[in-house]
Enzyme design. Structure first.
Site, PDB file in Angstrom:
ATOM      1  N   ASP A 262     -48.889 -27.537  67.409  1.00  0.00           N
ATOM      2  CA  ASP A 262     -47.831 -26.528  67.351  1.00  0.00           C
ATOM      3  C   ASP A 262     -46.993 -26.686  66.083  1.00  0.00           C
ATOM      4  O   ASP A 262     -46.574 -25.688  65.460  1.00  0.00           O
ATOM      5  CB  ASP A 262     -46.935 -26.633  68.580  1.00  0.00           C
ATOM      6  CG  ASP A 262     -47.626 -26.161  69.856  1.00  0.00           C
ATOM      7  OD1 ASP A 262     -48.712 -25.552  69.741  1.00  0.00           O
ATOM      8  OD2 ASP A 262     -47.068 -26.398  70.943  1.00  0.00           O
ATOM      9  N   GLU A 288     -54.864 -19.916  65.973  1.00  0.00           N
ATOM     10  CA  GLU A 288     -54.570 -20.412  64.636  1.00  0.00           C
ATOM     11  C   GLU A 288     -54.819 -19.342  63.559  1.00  0.00           C
ATOM     12  O   GLU A 288     -54.938 -19.643  62.376  1.00  0.00           O
ATOM     13  CB  GLU A 288     -55.402 -21.654  64.332  1.00  0.00           C
ATOM     14  CG  GLU A 288     -56.878 -21.419  64.071  1.00  0.00           C
ATOM     15  CD  GLU A 288     -57.727 -21.381  65.338  1.00  0.00           C
ATOM     16  OE1 GLU A 288     -58.929 -21.639  65.239  1.00  0.00           O
ATOM     17  OE2 GLU A 288     -57.178 -21.089  66.420  1.00  0.00           O
TER      18      GLU A 288
END
Length: 291
Positions: A262, A288
């Site tokens: 994260d 992503e």
């Protein structure tokens, strides 16, 4: 656009909602520069309204302000500055007078008024140079400015509007017309401010990715639909889309854990935001992947 002349007619037109009032016969150069000024204003309003409409069905809110509008009067003639201040105070405006460019800069460091009346000739600066300085400043470039001056040359008037002024008044200014011009300027400024507030609040509430603080897939889909439609209508209007993802991101999660993953996503989003131009829109496509 009318053959009717005189301050009374101009006041009626502006108070009725007109953004500009031109009297025939119209000088071609002045007409073009006035229209360009209104086009710039309209394009900004259209973009703000588009960004608001993307998420307007998700949140129903109304942003308004009951505060008194503030007007900064930059005028080196103390008597005239006080006279203008007194006139505008009767219309419910809060006013502040600066006698020079330095005093105006000091005031603007503390607060941004809703409207500025700017004298073109100041003891320590040319009003046009001061206007250009404000328009180049990120914090001040949207501040509405009305030039007020004794210079009645048409080329100078065009120059003032081209530099970013919203209006141009020639001294001596008739009181009713001054009030009408200020009301029209404040009305436009209030509309734009409310739109900006709507967009910012809606963006935070609905179109922002909770992890990275950039815009999300929901916003991207709606915005792309709008951009494609624009380009189909206007063949000269172009846009580009860049898709990218983080290589080997699964290995980061597997080796270091999702909390570190994260952190990587947030950092990549920050870099993209910092690298992007002002007009670019950075979004998280999902996982992503970014756009």
């Amino acid at each position: 656009v009318t053959s009717l002349d005189g301050s009374d007619n101009r006041v009626k037109g502006l108070d009725a909602g007109a953004d500009e009032f031109l009297t025939k016969p119209i000088n071609r150069a002045e007409l073009l520069v006035r229209v360009r000024t209104l086009q710039r204003m309209k394009q900004m309003q259209d973009e703000l309204q588009h960004r608001q409409q993307i998420v307007s069905h998700a949140i129903n809110m109304k942003v308004g302000s009951s505060n008194q509008p503030t007007v900064l009067i930059v005028e080196d003639d103390e008597r005239l500055g006080k006279q203008i201040s007194d006139v505008l105070s009767t219309t419910g405006c809060q006013t502040e007078v600066a006698s020079c460019a330095a005093a105006a800069r000091d005031i603007l460091k503390q607060r941004i008024p809703d409207l500025v009346l700017l004298d073109r000739i100041l003891p320590d600066s040319d009003g046009m140079a001061l206007l250009a300085e404000w328009k180049a400043h990120e914090r001040l470039h949207l501040m509405p400015v009305i030039i007020i001056t004794a210079l009645n040359n048409l080329e100078q008037k065009i120059e003032g509007i081209e530099c970013g002024a919203d209006d141009y008044l020639v001294k001596p200014v008739e009181i009713n017309e001054l009030q009408a011009r200020v009301r029209a300027g404040l009305r436009r400024a209030s509309t734009q401010q409310n739109l900006r507030q709507d967009v910012e609040r809606l963006k935070v509430a609905t179109v922002t990715d909770g992890l990275t603080d950039i815009r999300n897939r929901f916003y991207l889909d709606a915005d792309l639909e709008h951009r494609v439609a624009q380009s189909l209508r206007d063949k000269l209007r172009e846009f580009s889309v860049i898709m990218l993802d983080i290589d080997h991101f699964k290995e980061v999660n597997d080796q270091f854990g999702h909390m570190i993953g994260d952190t990587v996503l947030r950092r990549v989003a920050q870099i993209l935001q910092k690298t992007a131009r002002t007009a670019d829109i950075v979004t998280r496509y999902g996982g992503e992947e970014f756009c």
